[in-house]
Design a protein around this motif. Structure first.
Motif, PDB file in Angstrom:
ATOM      1  N   LYS A  79      29.862  67.232  46.105  1.00  0.00           N
ATOM      2  CA  LYS A  79      28.571  66.681  46.494  1.00  0.00           C
ATOM      3  C   LYS A  79      28.522  65.185  46.221  1.00  0.00           C
ATOM      4  O   LYS A  79      28.175  64.383  47.089  1.00  0.00           O
ATOM      5  CB  LYS A  79      27.455  67.395  45.725  1.00  0.00           C
ATOM      6  N   ASN A  84      29.871  70.334  42.484  1.00  0.00           N
ATOM      7  CA  ASN A  84      29.207  69.141  42.012  1.00  0.00           C
ATOM      8  C   ASN A  84      29.998  67.880  42.352  1.00  0.00           C
ATOM      9  O   ASN A  84      29.451  66.867  42.765  1.00  0.00           O
ATOM     10  CB  ASN A  84      29.048  69.263  40.504  1.00  0.00           C
ATOM     11  N   LYS A 138      31.044  70.708  30.242  1.00  0.00           N
ATOM     12  CA  LYS A 138      31.292  69.982  31.487  1.00  0.00           C
ATOM     13  C   LYS A 138      30.114  70.068  32.448  1.00  0.00           C
ATOM     14  O   LYS A 138      30.241  69.702  33.610  1.00  0.00           O
ATOM     15  CB  LYS A 138      32.539  70.557  32.176  1.00  0.00           C
ATOM     16  N   ASP A 187      22.365  66.189  35.176  1.00  0.00           N
ATOM     17  CA  ASP A 187      21.174  66.535  35.946  1.00  0.00           C
ATOM     18  C   ASP A 187      20.875  68.021  35.878  1.00  0.00           C
ATOM     19  O   ASP A 187      19.711  68.436  35.852  1.00  0.00           O
ATOM     20  CB  ASP A 187      21.295  66.033  37.404  1.00  0.00           C
ATOM     21  N   ILE A 188      21.927  68.820  35.834  1.00  0.00           N
ATOM     22  CA  ILE A 188      21.698  70.263  35.735  1.00  0.00           C
ATOM     23  C   ILE A 188      21.183  70.630  34.350  1.00  0.00           C
ATOM     24  O   ILE A 188      20.279  71.454  34.197  1.00  0.00           O
ATOM     25  CB  ILE A 188      22.986  71.032  36.081  1.00  0.00           C
ATOM     26  N   LYS A 219      17.587  69.876  34.276  1.00  0.00           N
ATOM     27  CA  LYS A 219      16.780  70.816  35.049  1.00  0.00           C
ATOM     28  C   LYS A 219      16.595  72.130  34.304  1.00  0.00           C
ATOM     29  O   LYS A 219      15.512  72.693  34.267  1.00  0.00           O
ATOM     30  CB  LYS A 219      17.477  71.069  36.381  1.00  0.00           C
ATOM     31  N   PRO A 252      27.353  79.510  34.131  1.00  0.00           N
ATOM     32  CA  PRO A 252      28.374  80.046  35.036  1.00  0.00           C
ATOM     33  C   PRO A 252      28.758  78.984  36.054  1.00  0.00           C
ATOM     34  O   PRO A 252      27.896  78.302  36.606  1.00  0.00           O
ATOM     35  CB  PRO A 252      27.684  81.242  35.698  1.00  0.00           C
ATOM     36  N   GLY A 253      30.034  78.846  36.305  1.00  0.00           N
ATOM     37  CA  GLY A 253      30.505  77.842  37.254  1.00  0.00           C
ATOM     38  C   GLY A 253      30.976  76.579  36.580  1.00  0.00           C
ATOM     39  O   GLY A 253      31.572  75.720  37.201  1.00  0.00           O
ATOM     40  N   PHE A 254      30.650  76.438  35.278  1.00  0.00           N
ATOM     41  CA  PHE A 254      31.051  75.217  34.573  1.00  0.00           C
ATOM     42  C   PHE A 254      31.755  75.583  33.285  1.00  0.00           C
ATOM     43  O   PHE A 254      31.407  76.566  32.644  1.00  0.00           O
ATOM     44  CB  PHE A 254      29.819  74.371  34.237  1.00  0.00           C
ATOM     45  N   ARG A 255      32.733  74.751  32.927  1.00  0.00           N
ATOM     46  CA  ARG A 255      33.331  74.942  31.611  1.00  0.00           C
ATOM     47  C   ARG A 255      32.360  74.404  30.564  1.00  0.00           C
ATOM     48  O   ARG A 255      31.511  73.572  30.870  1.00  0.00           O
ATOM     49  CB  ARG A 255      34.665  74.192  31.524  1.00  0.00           C
ATOM     50  N   GLN A 293      19.005  67.228  41.579  1.00  0.00           N
ATOM     51  CA  GLN A 293      18.248  67.607  40.388  1.00  0.00           C
ATOM     52  C   GLN A 293      17.345  66.496  39.898  1.00  0.00           C
ATOM     53  O   GLN A 293      17.709  65.344  39.940  1.00  0.00           O
ATOM     54  CB  GLN A 293      19.188  68.031  39.261  1.00  0.00           C
ATOM     55  N   PRO A 340      27.051  68.949  34.339  1.00  0.00           N
ATOM     56  CA  PRO A 340      26.524  67.605  34.583  1.00  0.00           C
ATOM     57  C   PRO A 340      25.100  67.449  34.057  1.00  0.00           C
ATOM     58  O   PRO A 340      24.349  68.412  33.987  1.00  0.00           O
ATOM     59  CB  PRO A 340      26.546  67.474  36.106  1.00  0.00           C
ATOM     60  N   ILE A 398      26.626  76.514  42.850  1.00  0.00           N
ATOM     61  CA  ILE A 398      26.645  75.368  41.941  1.00  0.00           C
ATOM     62  C   ILE A 398      27.725  75.555  40.887  1.00  0.00           C
ATOM     63  O   ILE A 398      27.624  76.424  40.024  1.00  0.00           O
ATOM     64  CB  ILE A 398      25.273  75.174  41.280  1.00  0.00           C
ATOM     65  N   THR A 399      28.764  74.759  41.009  1.00  0.00           N
ATOM     66  CA  THR A 399      29.862  74.814  40.037  1.00  0.00           C
ATOM     67  C   THR A 399      30.332  73.395  39.790  1.00  0.00           C
ATOM     68  O   THR A 399      29.847  72.446  40.408  1.00  0.00           O
ATOM     69  CB  THR A 399      31.060  75.612  40.586  1.00  0.00           C
ATOM     70  N   GLU A 400      31.266  73.285  38.898  1.00  0.00           N
ATOM     71  CA  GLU A 400      31.829  71.963  38.644  1.00  0.00           C
ATOM     72  C   GLU A 400      32.403  71.350  39.913  1.00  0.00           C
ATOM     73  O   GLU A 400      32.184  70.188  40.231  1.00  0.00           O
ATOM     74  CB  GLU A 400      32.947  72.077  37.605  1.00  0.00           C
ATOM     75  N   GLU A 438      16.306  69.044  48.124  1.00  0.00           N
ATOM     76  CA  GLU A 438      16.023  70.267  47.366  1.00  0.00           C
ATOM     77  C   GLU A 438      17.126  70.582  46.356  1.00  0.00           C
ATOM     78  O   GLU A 438      16.900  71.272  45.359  1.00  0.00           O
ATOM     79  CB  GLU A 438      15.868  71.469  48.311  1.00  0.00           C
TER      80      GLU A 438
END
Lengths: 428, 97
Positions: free
Chosen positions: B22, B19, A52, A56-57, A60, A46-49, B96, A54, B14-16, B93
């Motif tokens: 940031k 990100n 897309k 690092d996520i 994780k 959720p929040g990303f297409r 990632q 990234p 947290i979204t595109e 925190e």
């Protein structure tokens, strides 16, 4: 993958070797990264297409998946590579154990691998076998003819009113235990063959002397260990009514009888029977010899075989036996044949068959036995002609699809012929 | 102050887009309590993550229309806060692995 996989054979016994395999940390890292890249294009958060998210996520959230996949993949790739490099004749990998995986560390695991047994096939020539002499004596023929007569016998009304020893009797009967009617021990129009005491033991004996159309009481005391619990050890009174008394009428031995059997006359019938008996005896003697040969082969070449193959074979035999039992109209569990009992029964057989498979393979190689296309084709032709089915084309197609099996069978036959040729035959 | 820091800052958003903010502008996006004001948010972030905040932008996101069969309803409105940190600082925190 790579040249850097280290492998040692830690242990080797009875067709099973244990490999210790180490995959360098760099490989592990690369593999995991590769997995992350693959995951990045696939995962949806959720929040990303899609695609897309990234890196690092991804790392994780999906580190566990990626690492697991990487380890699984690495184990199989490394194992395959090791097997190829060390030229191990592997059949199956039964177990992976002691898997050690930590980040930034080499991956280490132990694998148990089953290998093809290596052995020099010996003593397959000159196995001494007893060959039974095939001869048909006149008694055999007579027996067969008697049998044929029996089978074509007809039941005719006897004019007697009293049941005698060799009769066939139709009865109505009701079983009582005290006052209570036992439904499962009652019936109508049942045929009793007086010569064959298969209904309840002692029943027929008491039925002798019963009169037609009159009721007779028969008392049976069932034994304590009778297999039907509700009557075991009990006294049951049967009220029996004799409906018909019949005797067996054997057809007389004449040319007419022979004609009914599809022969031109009595002599012809006898001749045909004699031929059949001879064929059967020859077949039996051949089978007998084959069994002796097999026993001899295994005695001379007792090899260890991979247990997974024995298990496979065992399962196959058990399922076949079960199918056979079901075909006979029995429940395997009822007949006292649980899977366990069957497995116990066929364990040795399965082991033997796998051994034989390898021994045959070795002989095939050593003696260069081969089956040509031509032979397979001829065999198929022969089987198609022998098949009773009308649709010959269909049959042919079926056989062609099973060429492998046919060629395997032909090969087996050829080896047996070879073995027989080279055997020390003792005629009896 | 009415709310404590944990009530003010609900979660990172947290979204595109967040990100990008940031990594490009050193801005962090949070879902915050709708009653909290900018100065409260600033204090809360500074206390929670031990960083210095230079700017806070807030906006109220309106809840979307949702429907379960014939019953129509609204999701709650919520407040989004875009927090700019002092150059060179970061919230570890939320970094990632």
């Amino acid at each position: 993958m790579t040249q850097n996989v280290k492998a040692d054979i830690l242990d080797s016994k009875r067709c099973q070797i244990t490999l210790g395999v180490e995959v360098p940390s760099l490989e592990v890292k690369n593999e995991i990264e590769k997995n992350y890249l693959k995951l990045q294009t696939k995962v949806k958060l959720p929040g990303f297409r899609k695609g897309k998210v990234p890196m690092d996520i991804v790392i994780k959230k999906f580190s566990q998946t990626a690492e697991e996949d990487a380890v699984n993949n690495l184990v199989s790739v490394a194992l395959n590579q090791v097997i190829e490099e060390k030229k191990i004749d592997a059949i199956s990998c039964t177990q992976i154990e002691d898997l050690k995986f930590e980040k930034e560390q080499p991956l280490f695991f132990k694998a148990k691998i089953e290998i093809r047994p290596e052995f020099e096939v010996r003593g397959y020539k000159g196995i001494s076998v007893n060959k039974k002499k095939v001869d048909v004596v006149s008694k055999d023929v007579q027996d067969a003819i008697n049998n044929l007569q029996e089978r074509n016998a007809q039941l005719v009304d006897s004019n007697r009113l009293i049941v005698e020893k060799e009769d066939f009797v139709f009865i109505n009967y009701q079983g009582f235990s005290g006052e209570e009617i036992l439904e499962e021990w009652s019936g109508k129009n049942r045929l009793i063959n007086m010569a064959w005491d298969n209904f309840v033991e002692g029943f027929n004996q008491q039925l002798i002397g019963a009169q037609k159309n009159k009721e007779k009481e028969i008392t049976i005391k069932f034994p304590q260990d009778y297999n039907k619990k509700n009557v075991a050890g009990k006294k049951v009174v049967f009220k029996v009514e004799v409906l018909e008394i019949k005797t067996k009428n054997l057809p007389s031995l004449s040319d007419d009888f022979a004609k009914d059997m599809g022969c031109s006359d009595l002599d012809d019938l006898k001749k045909k029977i004699e031929e059949n008996i001879k064929k059967e005896k020859e077949f039996q003697s051949k089978q007998d010899m084959e069994e002796q040969l097999i026993a001899g082969l295994i005695k001379n070449n007792f090899i260890d075989v991979p247990s997974s193959q024995v298990d496979n074979r065992l399962n196959y035999l058990v399922s076949k036996a079960k199918k056979y039992i079901v075909q006979q109209g029995l429940q395997p569990e009822q007949a006292g044949l649980t899977d366990e009992a069957l497995k116990k029964k066929y364990k040795d057989e399965a082991y033997k068959q796998v051994q034989l498979f390898y021994i045959f393979g070795a002989i095939t190689q050593k003696e260069n036995v081969q089956i040509s296309e031509e032979e397979i084709k001829n065999e198929i032709e022969k089987m198609v002609n022998a098949a009773k089915q009308k649709d010959k084309e269909k049959v042919k197609k079926h056989f062609k699809e099973n060429k492998e099996t046919i060629s395997q069978r032909l090969l087996e036959k050829k080896i047996f012929d070879f073995l027989v040729e080279n055997a020390k035959i003792i005629k009896k | 102050m009415l709310l404590d820091v944990y009530q003010i800052i609900k979660k990172p958003h947290i979204t595109e887009r967040s990100n990008v903010l940031k990594s490009r502008d050193n801005k962090y996006v949070f879902v915050v309590d709708i009653r909290a004001n900018k100065s409260e948010i600033k204090k809360a972030v500074e206390e929670l993550f031990k960083v210095s905040v230079t700017k806070v932008n807030t906006l109220i996101m309106h809840g979307k229309k949702r429907r379960m069969g014939k019953h129509e309803g609204m999701r709650s409105d919520w407040k989004k806060a875009i927090v700019t940190l002092k150059k060179g600082e970061s919230i570890k925190e939320l970094e990632q692995a």
